[in-house]
Write a protein that holds these residues in place. Sequence first.
Motif, short mmCIF file in Angstrom:
data_model
loop_
_atom_site.label_atom_id
_atom_site.label_comp_id
_atom_site.label_asym_id
_atom_site.label_seq_id
_atom_site.Cartn_x
_atom_site.Cartn_y
_atom_site.Cartn_z
N ILE A 36 6.36 -0.95 -1.67
CA ILE A 36 4.97 -0.95 -1.19
C ILE A 36 4.85 -2.03 -0.12
CG2 ILE A 36 2.56 -1.34 -1.82
CD1 ILE A 36 3.25 -0.41 -4.65
N LYS A 47 0.71 0.57 -11.00
CA LYS A 47 -0.18 1.01 -9.92
C LYS A 47 0.55 2.01 -9.03
CE LYS A 47 -3.78 -0.05 -7.02
NZ LYS A 47 -4.56 1.10 -7.37
N LYS A 48 1.79 1.71 -8.71
CA LYS A 48 2.58 2.60 -7.85
C LYS A 48 2.79 3.96 -8.50
CE LYS A 48 6.86 3.19 -5.37
NZ LYS A 48 8.19 2.73 -5.09
N SER A 74 9.26 -2.88 -5.01
CA SER A 74 8.47 -1.67 -5.22
C SER A 74 8.49 -0.68 -4.06
CB SER A 74 7.02 -2.05 -5.52
OG SER A 74 6.43 -2.63 -4.36
N ASP A 124 2.51 9.55 -2.83
CA ASP A 124 3.38 9.01 -1.79
C ASP A 124 2.62 8.73 -0.51
OD1 ASP A 124 5.55 9.06 -3.46
OD2 ASP A 124 6.31 10.97 -2.70
N LEU A 153 0.96 5.31 -0.01
CA LEU A 153 1.79 4.14 0.26
C LEU A 153 1.81 3.79 1.74
CD1 LEU A 153 4.84 4.83 -2.06
CD2 LEU A 153 3.05 3.14 -2.38
N SER A 195 7.06 -6.61 -2.87
CA SER A 195 7.07 -5.56 -1.85
C SER A 195 8.46 -4.95 -1.72
CB SER A 195 6.62 -6.14 -0.51
OG SER A 195 6.75 -5.19 0.51
#
Length: 74
Positions: free
Chosen positions: A18, A51-52, A16, A57, A60, A13
């Motif tokens: 996320i 995946k990101k 990334s 945006d 997220l 987390s």
Amino acid sequence: MALVEYVSITKASRISGIPVTKIYRFIHAGELKVYQQNGTYEINIRDLMRKKARMKDLELLEPAFMNFISKVDK
């Protein structure tokens, strides 16, 4: 120097950007595989970053935060 491939969910987390809750949603939806190593749950950081890269945006953000934003706009 060894390349780190699997990291804890909280570390993933931070790397990334996320949210942890979003990563758990991916795991529960079957979109990310989770591995248990040394008593902790870890994910493949490359899979998460792929995946990101495919996400917008806006995706997220957590749904609760989006509800808050829409209430503030009104």
